[in-house]
Design a protein around this motif. Structure first.
Motif, PDB file in Angstrom:
ATOM      1  N   ARG A 152       0.802  -1.224   0.000  1.00 53.70           N
ATOM      2  CA  ARG A 152       0.000   0.000   0.000  1.00 53.70           C
ATOM      3  C   ARG A 152       0.831   1.268   0.000  1.00 53.70           C
ATOM      4  O   ARG A 152       0.290   2.358  -0.171  1.00 53.70           O
ATOM      5  CB  ARG A 152      -0.941   0.007   1.194  1.00 53.70           C
ATOM      6  N   SER A 153       2.143   1.154   0.197  1.00 52.08           N
ATOM      7  CA  SER A 153       2.982   2.352   0.183  1.00 52.08           C
ATOM      8  C   SER A 153       4.377   2.001  -0.337  1.00 52.08           C
ATOM      9  O   SER A 153       4.798   0.841  -0.291  1.00 52.08           O
ATOM     10  CB  SER A 153       3.101   2.954   1.589  1.00 52.08           C
ATOM     11  N   ARG A 154       5.047   3.030  -0.808  1.00 56.99           N
ATOM     12  CA  ARG A 154       6.420   2.850  -1.271  1.00 56.99           C
ATOM     13  C   ARG A 154       7.308   2.369  -0.130  1.00 56.99           C
ATOM     14  O   ARG A 154       8.150   1.498  -0.314  1.00 56.99           O
ATOM     15  CB  ARG A 154       6.934   4.169  -1.849  1.00 56.99           C
ATOM     16  N   GLN A 155       7.087   2.894   1.070  1.00 55.26           N
ATOM     17  CA  GLN A 155       7.909   2.494   2.217  1.00 55.26           C
ATOM     18  C   GLN A 155       7.727   1.019   2.557  1.00 55.26           C
ATOM     19  O   GLN A 155       8.684   0.345   2.934  1.00 55.26           O
ATOM     20  CB  GLN A 155       7.618   3.376   3.439  1.00 55.26           C
ATOM     21  N   GLU A 156       6.505   0.504   2.416  1.00 50.63           N
ATOM     22  CA  GLU A 156       6.288  -0.931   2.644  1.00 50.63           C
ATOM     23  C   GLU A 156       7.114  -1.773   1.672  1.00 50.63           C
ATOM     24  O   GLU A 156       7.658  -2.810   2.047  1.00 50.63           O
ATOM     25  CB  GLU A 156       4.806  -1.291   2.486  1.00 50.63           C
ATOM     26  N   VAL A 157       7.198  -1.345   0.419  1.00 51.49           N
ATOM     27  CA  VAL A 157       8.023  -2.049  -0.571  1.00 51.49           C
ATOM     28  C   VAL A 157       9.484  -2.024  -0.138  1.00 51.49           C
ATOM     29  O   VAL A 157      10.168  -3.052  -0.149  1.00 51.49           O
ATOM     30  CB  VAL A 157       7.884  -1.417  -1.974  1.00 51.49           C
ATOM     31  N   TYR A 158       9.962  -0.844   0.243  1.00 52.93           N
ATOM     32  CA  TYR A 158      11.360  -0.714   0.670  1.00 52.93           C
ATOM     33  C   TYR A 158      11.638  -1.617   1.870  1.00 52.93           C
ATOM     34  O   TYR A 158      12.655  -2.316   1.907  1.00 52.93           O
ATOM     35  CB  TYR A 158      11.687   0.728   1.033  1.00 52.93           C
ATOM     36  N   LEU A 173       9.646  -3.665 -10.112  1.00 52.66           N
ATOM     37  CA  LEU A 173       8.776  -2.909  -9.210  1.00 52.66           C
ATOM     38  C   LEU A 173       7.773  -2.120 -10.032  1.00 52.66           C
ATOM     39  O   LEU A 173       8.155  -1.358 -10.928  1.00 52.66           O
ATOM     40  CB  LEU A 173       9.607  -1.957  -8.344  1.00 52.66           C
ATOM     41  N   GLY A 174       6.502  -2.338  -9.739  1.00 59.57           N
ATOM     42  CA  GLY A 174       5.458  -1.623 -10.453  1.00 59.57           C
ATOM     43  C   GLY A 174       4.547  -0.867  -9.512  1.00 59.57           C
ATOM     44  O   GLY A 174       4.454  -1.189  -8.332  1.00 59.57           O
ATOM     45  N   TRP A 175       3.891   0.137 -10.038  1.00 58.74           N
ATOM     46  CA  TRP A 175       2.879   0.850  -9.269  1.00 58.74           C
ATOM     47  C   TRP A 175       1.732   1.195 -10.209  1.00 58.74           C
ATOM     48  O   TRP A 175       1.917   1.440 -11.386  1.00 58.74           O
ATOM     49  CB  TRP A 175       3.431   2.102  -8.594  1.00 58.74           C
ATOM     50  N   VAL A 176       0.535   1.153  -9.634  1.00 57.87           N
ATOM     51  CA  VAL A 176      -0.670   1.376 -10.429  1.00 57.87           C
ATOM     52  C   VAL A 176      -1.562   2.364  -9.688  1.00 57.87           C
ATOM     53  O   VAL A 176      -1.930   2.124  -8.533  1.00 57.87           O
ATOM     54  CB  VAL A 176      -1.440   0.045 -10.637  1.00 57.87           C
ATOM     55  N   PRO A 185      10.582   5.223  -7.293  1.00 63.44           N
ATOM     56  CA  PRO A 185       9.157   5.237  -7.643  1.00 63.44           C
ATOM     57  C   PRO A 185       8.443   6.360  -6.890  1.00 63.44           C
ATOM     58  O   PRO A 185       8.909   6.816  -5.841  1.00 63.44           O
ATOM     59  CB  PRO A 185       8.663   3.869  -7.172  1.00 63.44           C
ATOM     60  N   PRO A 186       7.314   6.826  -7.417  1.00 65.32           N
ATOM     61  CA  PRO A 186       6.580   7.888  -6.731  1.00 65.32           C
ATOM     62  C   PRO A 186       6.037   7.389  -5.396  1.00 65.32           C
ATOM     63  O   PRO A 186       5.802   6.202  -5.209  1.00 65.32           O
ATOM     64  CB  PRO A 186       5.443   8.213  -7.698  1.00 65.32           C
ATOM     65  N   VAL A 196       3.469  -3.230  -6.697  1.00 62.02           N
ATOM     66  CA  VAL A 196       3.630  -4.670  -6.932  1.00 62.02           C
ATOM     67  C   VAL A 196       5.114  -4.932  -7.127  1.00 62.02           C
ATOM     68  O   VAL A 196       5.799  -4.199  -7.847  1.00 62.02           O
ATOM     69  CB  VAL A 196       2.838  -5.129  -8.175  1.00 62.02           C
ATOM     70  N   LEU A 197       5.606  -6.000  -6.497  1.00 67.92           N
ATOM     71  CA  LEU A 197       7.035  -6.314  -6.557  1.00 67.92           C
ATOM     72  C   LEU A 197       7.222  -7.760  -6.997  1.00 67.92           C
ATOM     73  O   LEU A 197       6.794  -8.685  -6.312  1.00 67.92           O
ATOM     74  CB  LEU A 197       7.673  -6.101  -5.176  1.00 67.92           C
ATOM     75  N   TRP A 198       7.854  -7.944  -8.148  1.00 66.58           N
ATOM     76  CA  TRP A 198       8.168  -9.287  -8.652  1.00 66.58           C
ATOM     77  C   TRP A 198       9.634  -9.598  -8.358  1.00 66.58           C
ATOM     78  O   TRP A 198      10.521  -8.833  -8.735  1.00 66.58           O
ATOM     79  CB  TRP A 198       7.984  -9.372 -10.166  1.00 66.58           C
TER      80      TRP A 198
END
Length: 158
Positions: free
Chosen positions: A88-94, A108-111, A142-143, A151-153
């Motif tokens: 739900r956030s860029r920080q969660e991905v990081y 790494l994708g964002w929609v 990413p923004p 989404v992270l593959w």
């Protein structure tokens, strides 16, 4: 002497042809905004041009590709394991990337809620994260937008 110069020029021509043919990152030669981001991003990891990715995966060039299509392309090129968690956030991905064991490469994708998303290359090396947008030729992060789904593959350990 003239013969030696001709021989040297032929040798250099052959070397240039070989180097141009075996380039490991053909997407880096792309012009900004041509084809689409998924083909560029996956092509970088596969060592293929965007057109070659489309040909080898049976995917059409040009239109935006959805999550299932990107997963399918990676699978057909033997990249990754098909796992692609949502955040739900860029920080969660990081946090997720930094919490994994070992160095790794990702897509790494964002929609946005209403619209077409974007994908880029992401890497974790030790405790550092780096990003590369092979379509737009930049290293921007990413923004950070709370309305986006990220989404992270996983692609591979490095």
């Amino acid at each position: 002497m003239h013969y030696l110069i001709q021989l040297l020029l032929r040798f250099l021509l052959v070397v240039l042809l070989i180097v141009g043919t075996v380039s490991n990152a053909p997407s880096a030669n792309a012009q900004p905004q041509d084809a689409d981001c998924a083909l560029h991003t996956i092509g970088y990891y596969a060592g293929l041009s965007p057109s070659e990715v489309a040909d080898r995966t049976g995917v059409m060039e040009g239109p935006a590709h959805d999550e299932d299509t990107i997963t399918g392309m990676l699978t057909r090129l033997h990249l990754g394991n098909g796992v692609h968690p949502h955040f739900r956030s860029r920080q969660e991905v990081y946090n997720y990337m930094l919490g994994q064991n070992g160095n790794a490469a990702y897509v790494l994708g964002w929609v946005p809620q209403n619209g077409v998303g974007h994908v880029i290359n992401a890497r974790r090396y030790n405790s550092n994260l780096t990003f590369m947008d092979c379509q737009n030729l930049n290293n921007n992060q990413p923004p950070d937008d709370p309305s986006y789904t990220y989404v992270l593959w996983f692609v591979r350990h490095e």
